[in-house]
Design a protein around this motif. Structure first.
Motif, mmCIF file in Angstrom:
data_model
loop_
_atom_site.group_PDB
_atom_site.id
_atom_site.type_symbol
_atom_site.label_atom_id
_atom_site.label_comp_id
_atom_site.label_asym_id
_atom_site.label_seq_id
_atom_site.Cartn_x
_atom_site.Cartn_y
_atom_site.Cartn_z
ATOM 1 N N ILE A 184 0.738 -1.140 -0.201
ATOM 2 C CA ILE A 184 0.001 -0.069 -0.016
ATOM 3 C C ILE A 184 1.090 1.332 0.230
ATOM 4 O O ILE A 184 1.474 1.512 0.820
ATOM 5 C CB ILE A 184 -0.885 0.073 1.362
ATOM 6 N N GLY A 195 4.689 5.578 -4.361
ATOM 7 C CA GLY A 195 5.547 6.587 -3.739
ATOM 8 C C GLY A 195 6.904 6.251 -3.877
ATOM 9 O O GLY A 195 7.384 5.410 -4.525
ATOM 10 N N LEU A 203 9.303 5.574 -1.771
ATOM 11 C CA LEU A 203 9.700 4.273 -1.038
ATOM 12 C C LEU A 203 8.780 2.916 -1.908
ATOM 13 O O LEU A 203 9.711 2.098 -2.031
ATOM 14 C CB LEU A 203 9.309 4.378 0.393
ATOM 15 N N ASP A 228 -2.572 8.203 -8.010
ATOM 16 C CA ASP A 228 -1.841 8.369 -9.227
ATOM 17 C C ASP A 228 -2.289 7.085 -9.890
ATOM 18 O O ASP A 228 -1.504 6.133 -10.189
ATOM 19 C CB ASP A 228 -0.188 8.035 -8.853
ATOM 20 N N GLY A 231 2.187 7.561 2.539
ATOM 21 C CA GLY A 231 2.238 8.411 3.570
ATOM 22 C C GLY A 231 1.068 8.886 4.337
ATOM 23 O O GLY A 231 0.022 8.595 3.683
ATOM 24 N N ASN A 249 5.182 3.629 7.598
ATOM 25 C CA ASN A 249 4.426 4.706 7.615
ATOM 26 C C ASN A 249 4.356 5.003 9.115
ATOM 27 O O ASN A 249 3.869 4.624 9.985
ATOM 28 C CB ASN A 249 2.892 4.404 7.456
ATOM 29 N N ASP A 253 11.718 1.399 7.496
ATOM 30 C CA ASP A 253 12.897 2.608 7.566
ATOM 31 C C ASP A 253 14.004 2.231 8.110
ATOM 32 O O ASP A 253 14.311 1.502 9.045
ATOM 33 C CB ASP A 253 12.123 3.606 8.505
ATOM 34 N N MET A 295 13.825 10.763 -1.171
ATOM 35 C CA MET A 295 12.446 10.783 -0.529
ATOM 36 C C MET A 295 11.404 11.487 -0.727
ATOM 37 O O MET A 295 11.667 12.413 -1.679
ATOM 38 C CB MET A 295 12.861 10.733 0.924
ATOM 39 N N ILE A 315 8.682 13.924 3.942
ATOM 40 C CA ILE A 315 9.864 13.394 4.847
ATOM 41 C C ILE A 315 10.961 14.262 4.536
ATOM 42 O O ILE A 315 11.829 14.363 5.340
ATOM 43 C CB ILE A 315 9.839 11.914 4.485
ATOM 44 N N MET A 337 18.284 2.433 0.600
ATOM 45 C CA MET A 337 17.139 1.725 1.252
ATOM 46 C C MET A 337 16.851 0.398 0.962
ATOM 47 O O MET A 337 16.060 -0.111 1.520
ATOM 48 C CB MET A 337 15.831 2.768 0.967
HETATM 49 N N1 NAP Z 1 11.052 7.591 1.058
HETATM 50 C C1 NAP Z 1 11.870 7.063 2.011
HETATM 51 O O1 NAP Z 1 13.010 6.411 1.910
HETATM 52 C C2 NAP Z 1 11.101 6.649 3.536
HETATM 53 C C3 NAP Z 1 12.008 6.265 4.489
HETATM 54 C C4 NAP Z 1 11.448 5.886 5.630
HETATM 55 C C5 NAP Z 1 9.968 6.188 5.763
HETATM 56 N N2 NAP Z 1 9.267 6.699 4.880
HETATM 57 C C6 NAP Z 1 8.039 6.724 5.198
HETATM 58 O O2 NAP Z 1 7.036 6.170 4.254
HETATM 59 C C7 NAP Z 1 6.021 6.946 3.697
HETATM 60 C C8 NAP Z 1 5.914 7.367 2.485
HETATM 61 O O3 NAP Z 1 7.114 7.948 1.946
HETATM 62 P P1 NAP Z 1 7.635 8.307 0.599
HETATM 63 O O4 NAP Z 1 8.818 9.121 0.835
HETATM 64 O O5 NAP Z 1 7.373 7.227 -0.241
HETATM 65 O O6 NAP Z 1 6.335 9.295 0.011
HETATM 66 P P2 NAP Z 1 5.745 9.644 -1.354
HETATM 67 O O7 NAP Z 1 6.815 9.670 -2.372
HETATM 68 O O8 NAP Z 1 5.030 11.139 -1.012
HETATM 69 O O9 NAP Z 1 4.640 8.883 -1.640
HETATM 70 C C9 NAP Z 1 3.621 8.351 -0.935
HETATM 71 C C10 NAP Z 1 2.920 7.162 -1.080
HETATM 72 O O10 NAP Z 1 1.458 6.997 -0.539
HETATM 73 C C11 NAP Z 1 0.435 6.815 -1.220
HETATM 74 N N3 NAP Z 1 -0.877 7.231 -0.380
HETATM 75 C C12 NAP Z 1 -0.787 8.444 0.428
HETATM 76 N N4 NAP Z 1 -1.950 8.585 0.833
HETATM 77 C C13 NAP Z 1 -2.749 7.392 0.611
HETATM 78 C C14 NAP Z 1 -3.869 6.990 0.675
HETATM 79 N N5 NAP Z 1 -4.908 7.509 1.418
HETATM 80 N N6 NAP Z 1 -4.363 5.736 0.389
HETATM 81 C C15 NAP Z 1 -3.228 5.140 -0.444
HETATM 82 N N7 NAP Z 1 -2.214 5.547 -0.694
HETATM 83 C C16 NAP Z 1 -1.819 6.618 -0.183
HETATM 84 C C17 NAP Z 1 0.882 7.754 -2.363
HETATM 85 O O11 NAP Z 1 -0.207 7.356 -3.506
HETATM 86 P P3 NAP Z 1 -0.109 8.386 -4.635
HETATM 87 O O12 NAP Z 1 1.182 8.480 -5.386
HETATM 88 O O13 NAP Z 1 -1.312 8.038 -5.579
HETATM 89 O O14 NAP Z 1 -0.379 9.910 -4.042
HETATM 90 C C18 NAP Z 1 2.281 7.052 -2.828
HETATM 91 O O15 NAP Z 1 2.021 6.062 -3.065
HETATM 92 C C19 NAP Z 1 5.885 8.041 4.774
HETATM 93 O O16 NAP Z 1 5.222 7.455 5.875
HETATM 94 C C20 NAP Z 1 7.331 8.403 5.159
HETATM 95 O O17 NAP Z 1 7.595 8.894 6.475
HETATM 96 C C21 NAP Z 1 9.816 7.019 3.460
#
Ligand code: NAP
Length: 389
Positions: free
Chosen positions: A8, A12, A14, A39, A101, A123, A149, A204, A208, A266
């Motif tokens: 889920i 994004g 990640l 998306d 997210g 998350n 993470d 990221m 974040i 990652m």
């Molecule tokens: N990126 C990293 O390396 C990293 C590392 C550690 C922790 N995290 C944690 O992982 C989470 C995602 O981070 P990210 O950097 O990947 O963020 P991101 O690039 O903004 O991606 C967010 C993802 O969540 C989806 N999403 C958001 N709201 C949703 C909902 N209501 N129902 C279903 N899907 C939903 C988005 O879908 P759409 O694309 O359709 O909007 C997208 O797939 C966050 O909680 C962040 O703190 C990320």
């Protein structure tokens, strides 16, 4: 054995890294579900590639390409918040991977545990808001909760060194320090959203990345660790470690320190979370200590980056404060990204919202969402009254 995964947040930053890892180990992982918020086009491409049994889009903007992909793959389509809850209870899933997210991540997390599904979770919002109750429910049901993470994942692995919880003395949580570590206040006032989202080490999503630049992300992680591992705040030490090689460490009662190190990639913590409790062999670049030359550590500067202090205080006050912190920060980051407030206004706005809050105990997902909504509205209210230009 092939593990069946429901992912889920697959669209994004990640989520895409998770899919990259799965492509590397097709003999070990099978994608049975994919989910995103809006998306539709990217999700359609992923559905065409992985042909999952279950597909989720929480916003109702299902495009013809997604509809066609779902029909061609024979998938069952879920939508809306109801879909976000229902998809976590489907059959034939070994591990639910929550990389979406936002606070709504609490819905699939809660349902997954209720239905005895193991969860790999990135998350952090849901753990910050309801971590203690989630932990209790998971422990009671014997459900595995595995952090994805890199920092919580590292500490999760360091815990393997403990024979007994009483051997744990303290936790070391490392932070890269973000892109603005060396800037003074006058420079921080003027940083742009573009500068804030370009992290020196990790790739990221936007929220974040900004949270890493303000150090709010580290503050949220301190709360996450407290709730996830049931460790007192006083025993969590934050250190700025710009090379991001040590991802986490635990101090033991005999004065030893056990640390988890790797190149900052990652894929490594993702693979461990997906394959847990197994460790899968890879050909990925090994850590070369001679090439590294030096590892440096410094105490975080909470005068320049007050978000870390504000977050830890909110964590210590407990009750609904962490939920307010998270929601208010999400709105403040959005306002900064839209150039409505300055970078340095983010912690000021969040602290103001926290000061207006009358705390309550959160016992359910519904109560958590009520607090989340209150904090969002209050943040906009204060912004409109005091900060809007
Ligand atoms: N990126 C990293 O390396 C990293 C590392 C550690 C922790 N995290 C944690 O992982 C989470 C995602 O981070 P990210 O950097 O990947 O963020 P991101 O690039 O903004 O991606 C967010 C993802 O969540 C989806 N999403 C958001 N709201 C949703 C909902 N209501 N129902 C279903 N899907 C939903 C988005 O879908 P759409 O694309 O359709 O909007 C997208 O797939 C966050 O909680 C962040 O703190 C990320």
């Amino acid at each position: 054995m092939v593990k069946n995964l429901l992912i889920i947040g697959s669209t994004g930053t990640l989520g895409n890294r998770v899919l990259e890892v799965i492509r590397n180990f097709k003999d070990r992982f099978n994608v049975v579900g994919l989910g995103a918020r809006q998306d539709s086009e990217q999700l359609a491409l992923q559905v065409m590639e992985f042909r999952p049994k279950y597909v989720l889009l929480t916003e109702n903007n299902i495009t013809s390409s997604l509809r066609d992909a779902v029909i061609s793959a024979g998938s069952r389509l879920f939508s809306g918040i109801q879909g976000l809850r229902e998809i976590a209870s489907v059959d034939g899933v070994d591990l639910i991977v929550i990389v979406m997210g936002g606070a709504l991540g609490i819905y699939p997390l809660w349902e997954a545990i209720k239905y005895n599904r193991d969860v790999a979770i990135a998350n952090k919002e849901s753990i910050v808001i309801m971590g203690e109750i989630v932990r209790k429910l998971a422990d009671g049901k014997g459900v595995n909760l595995i952090p994805i993470d890199s920092e919580p994942g590292a500490i999760f692995q360091c815990f393997n060194a403990l024979n007994d919880r009483r051997e744990l003395d303290y936790i070391v949580l490392t932070a890269s320090g973000g892109p603005f570590r060396r800037l003074d206040y006058n420079q921080l006032v003027n940083v742009t959203p573009e500068e804030a989202v370009s992290h020196p080490v990790w790739r990221m999503g936007k929220r974040i990345s900004v949270d890493s630049a303000t150090l709010m992300n580290k503050g949220l992680e301190v709360i996450e660790l407290h709730k996830f591992f049931d460790v007192p705040y006083e025993k969590i030490q934050v250190l700025v470690h710009p090379q991001s090689i040590i991802h986490g460490a635990i101090g033991l009662s005999d004065a030893s320190l056990v640390a988890l190190m790797s190149n900052p990639d990652m894929k490594i913590p993702i693979l461990y979370a997906l394959s847990y409790p197994e460790r899968i062999e890879t050909s990925w670049k090994r850590l070369n200590l001679i090439e590294l030359k030096e590892l440096t550590f410094e105490a975080p500067d909470t005068d320049h980056f007050p978000a870390l202090r504000i977050a830890i205080e909110a964590g210590k006050r407990g009750l609904s404060y962490p939920a307010v912190l998270n929601a208010s920060d999400e709105v403040a980051v959005e306002l900064f990204l839209n150039r409505d407030i300055r970078f340095t206004d983010i912690p000021i706005l969040v602290e103001e919202v926290l000061s207006k809050h009358s705390p309550v105990t959160i016992n359910s997902v519904e109560e958590a969402m009520e607090i989340d909504n209150w904090a969002r509205e209050e943040t906009y209210k204060i912004f409109n009254k005091v900060m809007s230009r």
